[in-house]
Design an enzyme around this catalytic site. Structure first.
Site, PDB file in Angstrom:
ATOM      1  CD  GLU A   1      -0.151 -11.611  -8.157  1.00  0.00           C
ATOM      2  OE1 GLU A   1      -0.678 -12.541  -9.081  1.00  0.00           O
ATOM      3  OE2 GLU A   1       0.683 -11.209  -8.102  1.00  0.00           O
TER       4      GLU A   1
ATOM      5  CG  HIS B   1      -4.566  -9.182 -13.985  1.00  0.00           C
ATOM      6  ND1 HIS B   1      -3.571  -8.944 -13.465  1.00  0.00           N
ATOM      7  CD2 HIS B   1      -5.091  -9.420 -12.805  1.00  0.00           C
ATOM      8  CE1 HIS B   1      -3.209  -7.865 -12.188  1.00  0.00           C
ATOM      9  NE2 HIS B   1      -4.163  -9.243 -11.686  1.00  0.00           N
TER      10      HIS B   1
ATOM     11  CG  HIS C   1       1.899 -13.021 -11.440  1.00  0.00           C
ATOM     12  ND1 HIS C   1       1.316 -11.203 -11.494  1.00  0.00           N
ATOM     13  CD2 HIS C   1       3.347 -12.578 -11.278  1.00  0.00           C
ATOM     14  CE1 HIS C   1       2.778 -10.935 -10.837  1.00  0.00           C
ATOM     15  NE2 HIS C   1       3.149 -11.371 -10.962  1.00  0.00           N
TER      16      HIS C   1
ATOM     17  CG  HIS D   1      -0.455  -3.841 -11.088  1.00  0.00           C
ATOM     18  ND1 HIS D   1      -1.483  -4.102 -10.314  1.00  0.00           N
ATOM     19  CD2 HIS D   1       0.165  -4.828 -11.119  1.00  0.00           C
ATOM     20  CE1 HIS D   1      -0.968  -4.782  -9.398  1.00  0.00           C
ATOM     21  NE2 HIS D   1      -0.416  -5.165 -10.147  1.00  0.00           N
TER      22      HIS D   1
ATOM     23  CG  HIS E   1       3.734  -7.051  -7.327  1.00  0.00           C
ATOM     24  ND1 HIS E   1       4.172  -5.795  -6.956  1.00  0.00           N
ATOM     25  CD2 HIS E   1       3.111  -7.916  -8.870  1.00  0.00           C
ATOM     26  CE1 HIS E   1       2.464  -5.386  -8.244  1.00  0.00           C
ATOM     27  NE2 HIS E   1       2.355  -6.801  -8.777  1.00  0.00           N
TER      28      HIS E   1
ATOM     29  NE  ARG F   1      -3.639  -2.291   0.520  1.00  0.00           N
ATOM     30  CZ  ARG F   1      -4.434  -2.956  -1.077  1.00  0.00           C
ATOM     31  NH1 ARG F   1      -3.796  -1.962  -2.338  1.00  0.00           N
ATOM     32  NH2 ARG F   1      -4.555  -3.840  -0.727  1.00  0.00           N
TER      33      ARG F   1
ATOM     34  CG  HIS G   1      -5.564 -13.010  -8.180  1.00  0.00           C
ATOM     35  ND1 HIS G   1      -4.465 -12.310  -7.718  1.00  0.00           N
ATOM     36  CD2 HIS G   1      -5.968 -11.739  -9.208  1.00  0.00           C
ATOM     37  CE1 HIS G   1      -4.186 -11.259  -8.508  1.00  0.00           C
ATOM     38  NE2 HIS G   1      -5.656 -11.150  -9.347  1.00  0.00           N
TER      39      HIS G   1
ATOM     40  CD  GLU H   1       0.741  -7.607 -12.751  1.00  0.00           C
ATOM     41  OE1 GLU H   1       1.567  -7.954 -11.560  1.00  0.00           O
ATOM     42  OE2 GLU H   1      -0.517  -8.867 -12.226  1.00  0.00           O
TER      43      GLU H   1
ATOM     44  CG  ASP I   1      -7.276  -7.382 -10.751  1.00  0.00           C
ATOM     45  OD1 ASP I   1      -6.817  -8.450 -10.304  1.00  0.00           O
ATOM     46  OD2 ASP I   1      -6.588  -6.677 -10.221  1.00  0.00           O
TER      47      ASP I   1
ATOM     48  CE1 TYR J   1      -1.186  -5.679  -5.660  1.00  0.00           C
ATOM     49  CE2 TYR J   1      -1.546  -5.061  -3.916  1.00  0.00           C
ATOM     50  CZ  TYR J   1      -1.214  -6.048  -5.311  1.00  0.00           C
ATOM     51  OH  TYR J   1      -1.165  -7.108  -4.838  1.00  0.00           O
TER      52      TYR J   1
ATOM     53  CG  ASP K   1      -2.435 -11.941 -12.951  1.00  0.00           C
ATOM     54  OD1 ASP K   1      -2.922 -12.245 -13.281  1.00  0.00           O
ATOM     55  OD2 ASP K   1      -2.187 -11.288 -11.974  1.00  0.00           O
TER      56      ASP K   1
HETATM   57 ZN    ZN Z   1      -4.486  -8.774  -9.979  1.00  0.00          ZN
HETATM   58 FE    FE Z   2      -0.442 -10.180 -10.425  1.00  0.00          FE
HETATM   59 FE    FE Z   3       0.769  -7.515  -9.877  1.00  0.00          FE
END
Ligand code: ZN
Ligand code: FE
Ligand code: FE
Length: 358
Positions: free
Chosen positions: A260, A183, A215, A111, A71, A41, A230, A146, A228, A74, A180
Site C-alpha cells: 500500500e 501501522h 499490508h 479498519h 478492503h 471515501r 505510508h 486491521e 499513519d 475508509y 499493517d
Molecule cells: Zn495506513
Molecule cells: Fe493497511
Molecule cells: Fe487499511
C-alpha cells in the site's frame, strides 16, 4: 502448491471488474491483490457481473493467485457517535459480505474504527456489536481487523484492543487480523530491532493463526509516532532489510503481502520484483525464515540429480560447493550480468563441470 508460497501484490483499481483487476495485477508481476469494494471515501458499490467473477476465479486458480484481500471503505466507522455513520457501516458491511460470497475463501479487511471521544471501551463494544450483527455461520469469507497506527481515537493500535473485539464476537472462526507494517511500527511495535519479539507478542495476545494477511508498507515516521503515513519500501524510515525479514519471517509464511505504498504502476512492479528478489537473497544469505526451505529443496534437487544420473553419493562437501556457486550466480543476477533463465541452468552446469561431469 506449497503453503509457504510467497504471495505479493498491491491495491489494484477495481475499474472494469474482477478479470480486469487480475490481469492488471499479473501485468505487474503480482500473484495476489487488494481492492476497494466501493469508493474508498464511501458511496455505492459497483455492479458485479457474475460471468466476470466466474471467469476470474478460474483464471486466478490457474495462475496460482493467493486469496483476495478486499478492503472496506475508509468511511466505514462502526463506532462513530453519529447513528447515520453507524448505519452506513452496517449496510456497507452487509452488502460487501454478500458480494464476497461470489469469491469464497477470501478476506474482507476493515479498519476497526475511531471512537471519536466516546472512549476505547465504548468503541470496542460497538465494533463487536456490528460484527455480531453482520457475521453469519454459513459465510465463506474471513473478516480481517486491521492493526492500526493508533492515530487520533483509532481503535486497533494495540494488539490487546483487537483481542478484546474478537473476545466479544460470537462467530470467532469468521475473524482474522491483517497486519499493517507501517501501522504497527507507528503504533510502537519495533519490527526493526526485534521482529521475533513482536510476532511472539502477537501470538501471545491474539494468536498467529488469526494473522491472515499483511499490508507491506514502509513508514515516513518514527516508532510509536501514531501518524499513519505510508512510504515506499526503499524510502521510509524502516531499513528495507527489516521489511525483507518480515517478508521472509516464518511467522508469516504463506500469507498474502499487499503493498500500500505511494506508487504508480511502474513503482509497484519494481517493488514486487524487489521483494521477490530480496526473498531469494534472504534465502541464500541465511536470514532466518522458512524460506530457507527453498535452499533445502535445491539441495534435495542436487542429490536427486546424483542418483538419477548414477553419479554416486552426494556428500556434504559437494552440497557446500554447490551452495557457494549458487550464491555467486544470484549475485551476478543482481548485478544484471545474467537473466533468470540463464542462471537457473548456469549454476547447475558450473557445478557439474567443476566436478568433471557433463
Ligand atoms: Zn495506513
Ligand atoms: Fe493497511
Ligand atoms: Fe487499511
Amino acid at each position: 502448491m506449497s503453503t509457504n508460497k510467497l504471495y505479493l501484490g498491491y491495491h489494484v483499481s477495481s475499474a472494469g471488474g474482477y478479470m480486469a483487476m487480475g490481469k492488471r495485477a499479473a501485468a505487474l508481476g503480482a500473484n495476489a491483490f487488494a481492492f476497494f469494494t466501493r469508493n474508498p471515501r464511501g458511496g455505492a458499490a459497483a455492479k458485479v457481473e457474475e460471468a466476470d467473477v466466474a471467469a476470474f476465479r478460474a483464471w486466478a486458480a490457474e495462475q496460482g493467485f493467493g486469496p483476495l484481500v478486499a478492503h472496506s471503505p475508509y468511511t466505514l466507522n462502526p463506532c462513530s457517535d453519529k447513528p447515520s455513520v453507524r448505519d452506513f457501516a452496517k449496510r456497507a458491511f452487509t452488502e460487501d459480505l454478500e458480494r464476497m460470497e461470489l469469491t469464497p475463501g477470501c478476506f474482507y479487511n476493515f479498519h476497526p474504527g475511531s471512537h471519536v471521544g466516546q472512549g476505547t471501551e465504548a468503541g470496542i463494544e460497538m465494533i463487536a456489536e456490528l460484527l455480531n450483527a453482520v457475521l453469519s455461520p454459513d459465510m465463506h469469507t474471513t473478516v480481517l481487523l486491521e492493526t492500526m497506527a493508533g492515530k487520533g481515537s483509532e481503535i486497533g493500535g494495540k494488539f490487546e484492543e483487537l483481542r478484546e473485539i474478537i473476545d466479544r464476537v460470537e462467530l470467532k472462526d469468521k475473524l482474522g487480523v491483517c497486519l499493517d507494517t507501517c501501522h504497527i511500527w507507528d503504533g510502537g511495535y519495533d519490527i526493526v530491532s526485534d521482529p521475533d519479539a513482536v510476532f511472539a507478542e502477537f501470538d501471545r495476545v491474539i494468536g498467529l493463526d488469526r494473522l491472515k494477511a499483511v499490508h507491506l508498507n514502509n513508514s515516513l515516521n518514527g516508532l510509536g509516532s501514531h501518524k499513519d503515513r505510508h512510504a515506499k519500501i526503499l524510502e521510509g524510515v524502516l531499513p528495507p532489510e527489516a521489511l525483507v525479514r518480515i517478508v521472509c519471517h516464518k511467522a508469516l509464511a504463506g500469507r498474502p503481502f499487499i503493498l500500500e505504498t505511494p506508487n504508480d504502476d511502474a513503482g509497484y512492479a519494481a517493488e514486487i520484483a524487489w521483494c521477490a528478489m530480496r526473498e531469494i537473497k534472504a534465502v541464500l544469505w541465511d536470514v532466518d525464515g522458512t524460506l530457507l526451505d527453498f535452499l533445502a529443496a535445491e539441495r534435495e534437487a542436487i542429490k536427486t540429480c546424483f542418483s538419477l544420473f548414477g553419479l554416486g553419493e552426494c556428500t556434504d562437501e559437494m552440497i557446500a560447493q554447490y551452495s557457494a556457486i549458487n550464491v555467486r550466480w544470484w549475485q551476478a543476477l543482481e548485478r544484471g550480468e545474467y537473466t533468470k533463465p540463464e542462471i537457473l541452468v548456469g549454476r547447475f552446469v558450473e557445478f557439474f563441470t567443476a566436478r568433471g561431469i557433463d
